[in-house]
Design a protein around this motif. Structure first.
Motif, PDB file in Angstrom:
ATOM      1  N   SER A 158       3.306 -29.019  49.021  1.00  0.00           N
ATOM      2  CA  SER A 158       3.616 -27.647  49.688  1.00  0.00           C
ATOM      3  C   SER A 158       4.718 -27.805  50.830  1.00  0.00           C
ATOM      4  O   SER A 158       5.263 -26.678  51.336  1.00  0.00           O
ATOM      5  CB  SER A 158       2.207 -27.296  50.377  1.00  0.00           C
ATOM      6  OG  SER A 158       1.598 -28.184  51.266  1.00  0.00           O
ATOM      7  N   ASN A 168       6.303 -24.498  39.942  1.00  0.00           N
ATOM      8  CA  ASN A 168       4.861 -24.328  40.345  1.00  0.00           C
ATOM      9  C   ASN A 168       4.222 -24.242  41.571  1.00  0.00           C
ATOM     10  O   ASN A 168       3.680 -23.787  42.198  1.00  0.00           O
ATOM     11  CB  ASN A 168       4.094 -25.216  39.569  1.00  0.00           C
ATOM     12  CG  ASN A 168       3.812 -25.100  37.998  1.00  0.00           C
ATOM     13  OD1 ASN A 168       4.550 -24.058  37.540  1.00  0.00           O
ATOM     14  ND2 ASN A 168       3.573 -25.900  37.019  1.00  0.00           N
ATOM     15  N   THR A 169       5.051 -25.225  42.257  1.00  0.00           N
ATOM     16  CA  THR A 169       4.822 -25.582  43.714  1.00  0.00           C
ATOM     17  C   THR A 169       5.369 -24.459  44.657  1.00  0.00           C
ATOM     18  O   THR A 169       4.753 -23.750  45.487  1.00  0.00           O
ATOM     19  CB  THR A 169       5.462 -26.851  44.352  1.00  0.00           C
ATOM     20  OG1 THR A 169       4.851 -27.934  43.631  1.00  0.00           O
ATOM     21  CG2 THR A 169       5.155 -27.108  45.655  1.00  0.00           C
ATOM     22  N   CYS A 198       8.707 -15.782  44.486  1.00  0.00           N
ATOM     23  CA  CYS A 198       7.772 -16.814  45.190  1.00  0.00           C
ATOM     24  C   CYS A 198       7.273 -15.841  46.420  1.00  0.00           C
ATOM     25  O   CYS A 198       7.677 -14.585  46.573  1.00  0.00           O
ATOM     26  CB  CYS A 198       8.857 -17.632  46.009  1.00  0.00           C
ATOM     27  SG  CYS A 198       9.717 -18.840  44.945  1.00  0.00           S
ATOM     28  N   PRO A 199       6.303 -16.354  47.163  1.00  0.00           N
ATOM     29  CA  PRO A 199       5.354 -15.547  48.194  1.00  0.00           C
ATOM     30  C   PRO A 199       6.448 -15.030  49.283  1.00  0.00           C
ATOM     31  O   PRO A 199       6.080 -13.804  49.768  1.00  0.00           O
ATOM     32  CB  PRO A 199       4.695 -16.680  48.776  1.00  0.00           C
ATOM     33  CG  PRO A 199       4.423 -17.632  47.778  1.00  0.00           C
ATOM     34  CD  PRO A 199       5.612 -17.737  46.924  1.00  0.00           C
ATOM     35  N   SER A 211       3.800 -20.814  43.244  1.00  0.00           N
ATOM     36  CA  SER A 211       2.340 -20.791  42.716  1.00  0.00           C
ATOM     37  C   SER A 211       2.149 -20.227  41.342  1.00  0.00           C
ATOM     38  O   SER A 211       1.347 -19.249  41.384  1.00  0.00           O
ATOM     39  CB  SER A 211       1.762 -19.914  43.697  1.00  0.00           C
ATOM     40  OG  SER A 211       1.777 -20.168  45.109  1.00  0.00           O
ATOM     41  N   SER A 212       3.035 -20.850  40.401  1.00  0.00           N
ATOM     42  CA  SER A 212       2.809 -20.152  38.860  1.00  0.00           C
ATOM     43  C   SER A 212       2.316 -21.638  38.300  1.00  0.00           C
ATOM     44  O   SER A 212       1.664 -22.554  38.924  1.00  0.00           O
ATOM     45  CB  SER A 212       4.335 -19.939  38.460  1.00  0.00           C
ATOM     46  OG  SER A 212       5.169 -21.089  38.507  1.00  0.00           O
TER      47      SER A 212
END
Length: 208
Positions: free
Chosen positions: A41, A72-73, A103-104, A76-77
């Motif tokens: 993260s 993915n990291t 992305c967030p 968050s996929s």
């Protein structure tokens, strides 16, 4: 477009810092190079300068480089990922199509299939801008048309990493080839054939 080189899998490399230094040596100082753990993260913190709201990141690299894992990291996929082949260490084509991920923080990531080849569409002016250090040093060469190979008074050869200079010369040849017209390519091939015949004839006479 602002490039950034991301070396993934730093957590499993035997000497990630040495590899990082090697890549930095081959590139212009203006291109950032990062070594990251694609599953951590904290990678998002390292890439934060390129991940502001409204920015788009395009991931390019060979199969198995860790592009989908990084996606993915950061987003968050849940992209499918795959390990490299144990037989030859090469990546497998897990990702077969481009995909867009939000992305967030509001940035977007475009994940792409693994690259097999890469051809750059550059002209000589753009190439010089990409190798600004070589271009600046070349102004001090004894000859204006110095190729930085064996000419006396070259200001580039001893000041630039040999591998980086070799990359520049290779790209310079490719750029000039791409800028040639079809007739110029035919003429160049003809001159090369004449030269090779001359070399073969000289070698034959020496052996005789």
């Amino acid at each position: 477009m602002a490039p950034v080189i991301v070396l993934t899998k730093a957590d499993v490399h035997e000497d990630a810092q040495a590899r990082l230094a090697e890549v930095e040596q081959r590139l212009s100082a203006s291109v950032p190079v990062l070594a990251v753990n694609g599953q951590s993260s904290t990678t998002a913190d390292l890439l934060a300068p390129w991940m502001a709201a409204g920015q788009t990141l395009i991931l390019l690299g060979s199969s198995g480089a860790g592009k989908s894992t990084l996606t993915n990291t950061l987003a968050s996929s849940a992209q499918d990922t795959g390990a490299v082949r144990t037989s030859d260490g090469r990546g497998q084509h897990t990702t077969t199509a481009r995909s867009l991920h939000l992305c967030p923080g509001g940035a977007c990531i475009i994940d792409t299939p693994g690259l097999r080849t890469l051809q750059l569409n550059l002209d000589e002016q753009e190439l010089s801008a990409s190798f600004a250090d070589i271009d600046a040093l070349a102004a001090a060469c004894q000859f204006r048309d110095c190729s930085h190979q064996s000419e006396p008074g070259c200001a580039v050869r001893d000041s630039v990493d040999a591998d980086r200079l070799s990359n520049f010369q290779k790209l310079q040849r490719e750029t000039r080839r791409h800028q040639q017209t079809p007739l110029e390519r035919i003429a160049a091939r003809s001159r090369w054939k004449v030269l090779m015949r001359s070399v073969k004839e000289k070698n034959r006479m020496k052996r005789g």
